[in-house]
Design an enzyme around this catalytic site. Structure first.
Site, short mmCIF file in Angstrom:
data_model
loop_
_atom_site.label_atom_id
_atom_site.label_comp_id
_atom_site.label_asym_id
_atom_site.label_seq_id
_atom_site.Cartn_x
_atom_site.Cartn_y
_atom_site.Cartn_z
CB ALA A 249 -52.19 15.34 65.71
CB ALA A 250 -53.09 20.98 66.90
N GLY A 251 -53.39 20.49 64.03
CA GLY A 251 -53.84 21.02 62.39
C GLY A 251 -54.71 19.87 61.75
CG ASP A 252 -52.58 16.31 61.16
OD1 ASP A 252 -52.25 16.95 59.97
OD2 ASP A 252 -51.77 15.56 61.77
O1 RIB Z 1 -49.17 16.65 61.95
C1 RIB Z 1 -48.43 15.81 62.76
C2 RIB Z 1 -47.81 14.42 62.08
O2 RIB Z 1 -46.73 14.86 61.25
C3 RIB Z 1 -47.23 13.20 63.02
O3 RIB Z 1 -48.17 12.33 63.37
C4 RIB Z 1 -46.16 12.92 62.00
O4 RIB Z 1 -46.43 11.52 61.83
C5 RIB Z 1 -45.83 13.77 60.84
O5 RIB Z 1 -46.55 13.28 59.92
#
Ligand code: RIB
Length: 301
Positions: A249-252
């Site tokens: 989730a760093a990129g998110d």
């Molecule tokens: O980018 C991380 C995410 O990728 C995770 O939370 C997982 O659910 C996948 O979708």
């Protein structure tokens, strides 16, 4: 009600096991602690934007099951608008994640309800797409739906941000609807056809994407920082030096944070600095949504 940032994307429940090393094909490894929590690239980006001070609406599709119930409840508790969210007859999305002692992960996603997002669903949220200032998209929902969302939002004059993860084949026409493209080095290599190894090759590959119609590009390069490529040239934003324990989730977080800063009128460079600080906090904690920081944590730095 129209919100400034509309995230259209996936919602998953992440099941994560920490392990000393990731298994190779055919190998079983004994892992450590197991955790279950909110995930999905779309949901993570929406949660990041909300926690970091954005005015966020999130469209996703979840199943008619306990995972879907819990996911929608938690998004509501975060304070984001989920009135556009839909239910599918397919089960809610699930991701199986292993994280090793170097903070690297491997993820397998059972898309379920996310794979049931159709162009008709996107048509049904046309008003929200046309009214949003920023529409943030990823590729965990089917490409025809992503294409439709980008088309509607671009025609209405919104800033259309695409994080092309996980990378898959895309129609070339999609790129003409993208205002800001945020790939990592691997994704940029795939879409540009140019192997990205350093800042020079990243700039060349970003130029190839601009020729396809993308307006601006930010290449995320992990510990090497990020490279902003606009019509005015290239600019590198240094990464923060931290000890990562889980990069999930760093990129998110980066994408969600960036959209918040842009919605506040900051420049691309200022937004990239803000996003870098936010994702540096994420990598120091385990989990996806569990690791996403709040605005005050960045302001207190
Ligand atoms: O980018 C991380 C995410 O990728 C995770 O939370 C997982 O659910 C996948 O979708």
């Amino acid at each position: 009600m129209i919100h400034k940032i509309l995230v259209v994307g996936s919602s998953n429940t992440d099941m994560t096991v920490k392990t000393a090393k990731l298994p190779v094909p055919g190998e079983t490894v004994l892992g450590g602690e197991f955790t279950m929590g909110g995930g999905g690239k779309g949901a993570n980006q929406a949660v990041a934007a909300q926690r970091l001070g954005g005015d966020v609406s999130f469209f996703c599709k979840v199943g008619k099951d306990i995972f879907g119930d819990n996911a929608l409840k938690s998004y509501e508790q975060e304070g984001m608008d989920i009135s556009l969210a839909k239910r599918s007859d397919k089960p809610s999305g699930v991701a199986l994640i292993s994280v090793d002692s170097n903070a690297e992960n491997c993820i397998v996603v059972a898309s379920g309800a996310n794979s049931d997002v159709r162009p008709e669903d996107i048509e049904s949220i046309r008003d929200a797409l046309e009214g949003a200032e920023i529409v943030l998209l990823q590729l965990e929902t089917p490409v025809p739906a992503v294409m439709k969302a980008a088309e509607i939002a671009h025609a209405a004059g919104a800033t259309v941000v695409l994080n092309p993860a996980p990378a898959c084949d895309l129609p070339e026409e999609l790129f003409r609807h993208i205002t800001l493209f945020i790939p990592n080095e691997t994704e940029l290599s795939r879409f540009s056809g140019i192997k990205v190894e350093d800042a020079d090759s990243a700039a060349k590959a970003a130029g190839a994407m601009k020729a396809k119609g993308v307006k601006d590009i930010i290449v995320t390069m992990g510990s090497k920082g990020s490279l902003i490529v606009t019509g005015d040239g290239c600019k590198t934003v240094e990464a923060c030096k931290v000890k990562a324990i889980d990069t999930t989730a760093a990129g998110d977080t980066y994408c969600g944070a960036l959209c918040v800063a842009l919605s506040e009128g900051r420049t691309l460079e200022e937004a990239a600095v803000f996003a870098t600080k936010a994702s540096a906090l994420t990598v120091q904690r385990m989990g996806a949504q569990a690791s996403i920081p709040y605005r005050k944590e960045i302001e207190n730095q």
